[in-house]
Write a protein that holds these residues in place. Structure first.
Motif, PDB file in Angstrom:
ATOM      1  N   ALA A   1     -34.724 -72.497 -37.377  1.00 50.06           N
ATOM      2  CA  ALA A   1     -33.729 -71.581 -36.807  1.00 50.06           C
ATOM      3  C   ALA A   1     -32.325 -71.926 -37.291  1.00 50.06           C
ATOM      4  O   ALA A   1     -31.561 -71.036 -37.701  1.00 50.06           O
ATOM      5  N   VAL A   2     -31.973 -73.199 -37.281  1.00 48.13           N
ATOM      6  CA  VAL A   2     -30.639 -73.606 -37.737  1.00 48.13           C
ATOM      7  C   VAL A   2     -30.483 -73.319 -39.229  1.00 48.13           C
ATOM      8  O   VAL A   2     -29.428 -72.851 -39.677  1.00 48.13           O
ATOM      9  N   SER A   3     -31.524 -73.551 -40.011  1.00 49.97           N
ATOM     10  CA  SER A   3     -31.460 -73.293 -41.453  1.00 49.97           C
ATOM     11  C   SER A   3     -31.265 -71.812 -41.745  1.00 49.97           C
ATOM     12  O   SER A   3     -30.460 -71.444 -42.602  1.00 49.97           O
ATOM     13  N   VAL A   4     -31.980 -70.965 -41.029  1.00 45.73           N
ATOM     14  CA  VAL A   4     -31.833 -69.516 -41.229  1.00 45.73           C
ATOM     15  C   VAL A   4     -30.439 -69.063 -40.797  1.00 45.73           C
ATOM     16  O   VAL A   4     -29.812 -68.219 -41.459  1.00 45.73           O
ATOM     17  N   LEU A   5     -29.916 -69.630 -39.712  1.00 46.26           N
ATOM     18  CA  LEU A   5     -28.554 -69.292 -39.291  1.00 46.26           C
ATOM     19  C   LEU A   5     -27.526 -69.724 -40.338  1.00 46.26           C
ATOM     20  O   LEU A   5     -26.568 -68.985 -40.617  1.00 46.26           O
ATOM     21  N   LEU A   6     -27.704 -70.902 -40.929  1.00 51.33           N
ATOM     22  CA  LEU A   6     -26.792 -71.345 -41.987  1.00 51.33           C
ATOM     23  C   LEU A   6     -26.864 -70.420 -43.199  1.00 51.33           C
ATOM     24  O   LEU A   6     -25.840 -70.048 -43.770  1.00 51.33           O
ATOM     25  N   LEU A   7     -28.076 -70.039 -43.588  1.00 45.70           N
ATOM     26  CA  LEU A   7     -28.222 -69.122 -44.717  1.00 45.70           C
ATOM     27  C   LEU A   7     -27.557 -67.786 -44.393  1.00 45.70           C
ATOM     28  O   LEU A   7     -26.838 -67.228 -45.228  1.00 45.70           O
ATOM     29  N   GLY A   8     -27.749 -67.294 -43.179  1.00 45.49           N
ATOM     30  CA  GLY A   8     -27.116 -66.039 -42.785  1.00 45.49           C
ATOM     31  C   GLY A   8     -25.598 -66.128 -42.788  1.00 45.49           C
ATOM     32  O   GLY A   8     -24.908 -65.203 -43.236  1.00 45.49           O
TER      33      GLY A   8
ATOM     34  N   GLY B   1     -36.818 -84.464 -42.760  1.00 46.23           N
ATOM     35  CA  GLY B   1     -37.509 -83.201 -42.487  1.00 46.23           C
ATOM     36  C   GLY B   1     -36.563 -82.013 -42.498  1.00 46.23           C
ATOM     37  O   GLY B   1     -36.874 -80.958 -43.052  1.00 46.23           O
ATOM     38  N   PHE B   2     -35.386 -82.184 -41.894  1.00 52.91           N
ATOM     39  CA  PHE B   2     -34.402 -81.102 -41.901  1.00 52.91           C
ATOM     40  C   PHE B   2     -33.922 -80.808 -43.319  1.00 52.91           C
ATOM     41  O   PHE B   2     -33.697 -79.654 -43.672  1.00 52.91           O
ATOM     42  N   ALA B   3     -33.786 -81.841 -44.136  1.00 48.26           N
ATOM     43  CA  ALA B   3     -33.388 -81.640 -45.539  1.00 48.26           C
ATOM     44  C   ALA B   3     -34.395 -80.766 -46.266  1.00 48.26           C
ATOM     45  O   ALA B   3     -34.025 -79.841 -47.001  1.00 48.26           O
TER      46      ALA B   3
ATOM     47  N   THR C   1     -38.108 -72.167 -25.888  1.00 49.48           N
ATOM     48  CA  THR C   1     -38.571 -72.947 -24.751  1.00 49.48           C
ATOM     49  C   THR C   1     -38.679 -74.413 -25.147  1.00 49.48           C
ATOM     50  O   THR C   1     -38.616 -74.760 -26.325  1.00 49.48           O
ATOM     51  N   ASN C   2     -38.860 -75.268 -24.174  1.00 55.45           N
ATOM     52  CA  ASN C   2     -38.925 -76.701 -24.437  1.00 55.45           C
ATOM     53  C   ASN C   2     -40.221 -77.138 -25.090  1.00 55.45           C
ATOM     54  O   ASN C   2     -40.315 -78.255 -25.583  1.00 55.45           O
ATOM     55  N   ASP C   3     -41.255 -76.293 -25.087  1.00 52.56           N
ATOM     56  CA  ASP C   3     -42.519 -76.708 -25.676  1.00 52.56           C
ATOM     57  C   ASP C   3     -42.558 -76.513 -27.197  1.00 52.56           C
ATOM     58  O   ASP C   3     -43.504 -76.910 -27.840  1.00 52.56           O
ATOM     59  N   GLU C   4     -41.536 -75.907 -27.754  1.00 51.39           N
ATOM     60  CA  GLU C   4     -41.467 -75.747 -29.209  1.00 51.39           C
ATOM     61  C   GLU C   4     -40.959 -77.044 -29.821  1.00 51.39           C
ATOM     62  O   GLU C   4     -40.087 -77.709 -29.277  1.00 51.39           O
ATOM     63  N   GLY C   5     -41.499 -77.395 -30.969  1.00 54.32           N
ATOM     64  CA  GLY C   5     -41.131 -78.656 -31.596  1.00 54.32           C
ATOM     65  C   GLY C   5     -39.808 -78.584 -32.339  1.00 54.32           C
ATOM     66  O   GLY C   5     -39.200 -77.513 -32.475  1.00 54.32           O
ATOM     67  N   PRO C   6     -39.348 -79.720 -32.822  1.00 54.08           N
ATOM     68  CA  PRO C   6     -38.072 -79.754 -33.549  1.00 54.08           C
ATOM     69  C   PRO C   6     -38.118 -78.974 -34.859  1.00 54.08           C
ATOM     70  O   PRO C   6     -37.085 -78.533 -35.340  1.00 54.08           O
ATOM     71  N   HIS C   7     -39.331 -78.771 -35.405  1.00 52.02           N
ATOM     72  CA  HIS C   7     -39.423 -77.996 -36.643  1.00 52.02           C
ATOM     73  C   HIS C   7     -38.983 -76.554 -36.431  1.00 52.02           C
ATOM     74  O   HIS C   7     -38.406 -75.945 -37.313  1.00 52.02           O
ATOM     75  N   VAL C   8     -39.227 -76.003 -35.243  1.00 45.83           N
ATOM     76  CA  VAL C   8     -38.804 -74.631 -34.954  1.00 45.83           C
ATOM     77  C   VAL C   8     -37.278 -74.553 -34.917  1.00 45.83           C
ATOM     78  O   VAL C   8     -36.675 -73.628 -35.453  1.00 45.83           O
ATOM     79  N   ARG C   9     -36.653 -75.567 -34.320  1.00 47.81           N
ATOM     80  CA  ARG C   9     -35.190 -75.597 -34.274  1.00 47.81           C
ATOM     81  C   ARG C   9     -34.606 -75.794 -35.665  1.00 47.81           C
ATOM     82  O   ARG C   9     -33.576 -75.211 -36.000  1.00 47.81           O
ATOM     83  N   ALA C  10     -35.257 -76.613 -36.481  1.00 48.17           N
ATOM     84  CA  ALA C  10     -34.775 -76.842 -37.846  1.00 48.17           C
ATOM     85  C   ALA C  10     -34.813 -75.552 -38.655  1.00 48.17           C
ATOM     86  O   ALA C  10     -33.878 -75.245 -39.399  1.00 48.17           O
TER      87      ALA C  10
END
Length: 95
Positions: free
Chosen positions: A13-20, A75-77, A2-11
């Protein structure tokens, strides 16, 4: 998400997808990803992110919030490196 989640949640999620994705390509468990590969993935992803930030800098006549973009890159790093390092952490022997 949802839109109320901060960018840290997306970071995360993207990191876990890259690891996967790396685990699927190499056909290994997350803890077995070679350190060299983990460093290359983190560095390559951050380089692509950095190039995108530079393109944005020159694409817009008045770049807004450049410092926030740089902070997000840092932060993403940290999140990406942490997600790749976390499977290698072992609990103490007495625990």
């Amino acid at each position: 998400m949802t839109n109320d989640e901060g960018p840290h949640v997306r970071a995360i999620a993207v990191s876990v997808l890259l690891l996967g994705a790396v685990c699927v390509v190499l056909q290994v468990a997350p803890a077995a990803v070679p350190k060299r590969v983990a460093v290359m993935v983190v560095a390559g992803t951050l380089a692509i992110f950095g190039v995108g930030m530079i393109v944005d800098l020159f694409s817009y006549a008045k770049p807004d919030d450049w410092l926030a973009s740089f902070g997000g890159w840092i932060g993403f790093a940290v999140v990406l490196a942490g997600v790749f390092a976390l499977p290698r952490v072992r609990p103490p022997a007495g625990a």
